[in-house]
Scaffold this motif. Sequence first.
Motif, mmCIF file in Angstrom:
data_model
loop_
_atom_site.group_PDB
_atom_site.id
_atom_site.type_symbol
_atom_site.label_atom_id
_atom_site.label_comp_id
_atom_site.label_asym_id
_atom_site.label_seq_id
_atom_site.Cartn_x
_atom_site.Cartn_y
_atom_site.Cartn_z
ATOM 1 N N ILE A 56 1.151 -1.012 -0.378
ATOM 2 C CA ILE A 56 0.391 0.225 -0.027
ATOM 3 C C ILE A 56 0.867 1.030 -0.049
ATOM 4 C CG2 ILE A 56 -1.650 1.348 1.577
ATOM 5 C CD1 ILE A 56 -2.556 -1.489 2.617
ATOM 6 N N ALA A 57 2.066 1.370 0.560
ATOM 7 C CA ALA A 57 3.181 2.172 1.223
ATOM 8 C C ALA A 57 3.317 2.471 -0.477
ATOM 9 C CB ALA A 57 3.977 2.097 2.525
ATOM 10 N N ARG A 58 3.586 1.449 -0.935
ATOM 11 C CA ARG A 58 5.058 1.383 -2.381
ATOM 12 C C ARG A 58 3.392 2.056 -3.968
ATOM 13 N NH1 ARG A 58 9.610 -0.556 -2.611
ATOM 14 N NH2 ARG A 58 10.577 -1.883 -1.013
ATOM 15 N N ARG A 59 2.549 2.226 -3.224
ATOM 16 C CA ARG A 59 1.137 2.272 -4.385
ATOM 17 C C ARG A 59 1.296 3.604 -3.825
ATOM 18 N NH1 ARG A 59 -1.589 -2.291 -3.525
ATOM 19 N NH2 ARG A 59 -2.419 -1.790 -2.078
ATOM 20 N N ASP A 60 0.613 3.811 -2.312
ATOM 21 C CA ASP A 60 0.663 5.385 -2.027
ATOM 22 C C ASP A 60 2.177 6.703 -2.580
ATOM 23 O OD1 ASP A 60 -0.991 7.624 -1.128
ATOM 24 O OD2 ASP A 60 0.073 7.546 1.006
ATOM 25 N N VAL A 61 3.042 6.180 -2.728
ATOM 26 C CA VAL A 61 4.154 7.075 -2.952
ATOM 27 C C VAL A 61 4.375 7.076 -4.708
ATOM 28 C CG1 VAL A 61 6.998 6.994 -3.384
ATOM 29 C CG2 VAL A 61 5.951 6.521 -1.028
#
Length: 104
Positions: free
Chosen positions: A9-14
């Motif tokens: 999720i964090a990678r997608r957010d970045v």
Amino acid sequence: MRAADALAIARRDVAARDDVFAEDTLAWALAQSGLWREAQIHADKAVALDTEDARLQYHAGVIDLHNGQTEQARARLKRALDINAQFHPVYADDARRLLAQLQM
């Protein structure tokens, strides 16, 4: 508890909105997954603009500490507490504990 999901999720957010908070989230997810070196890259981006946010400074300080950057860790943890001594019910006490250990 679900570090792999948090990391994805964090990678997608970045990828979607690369700002200091997305970088911080990714850095912390990487750290919680034990990927301290990669976490350092994103923590450095999260604090690059010197945003007055205690949690950003705390996360970067913990990551600095795990990467052997004790002076930088000390400065960031102190800064987190200077910004807001009660910034988080758990992390603020942890910042104080880590600082005390670094003073020894």
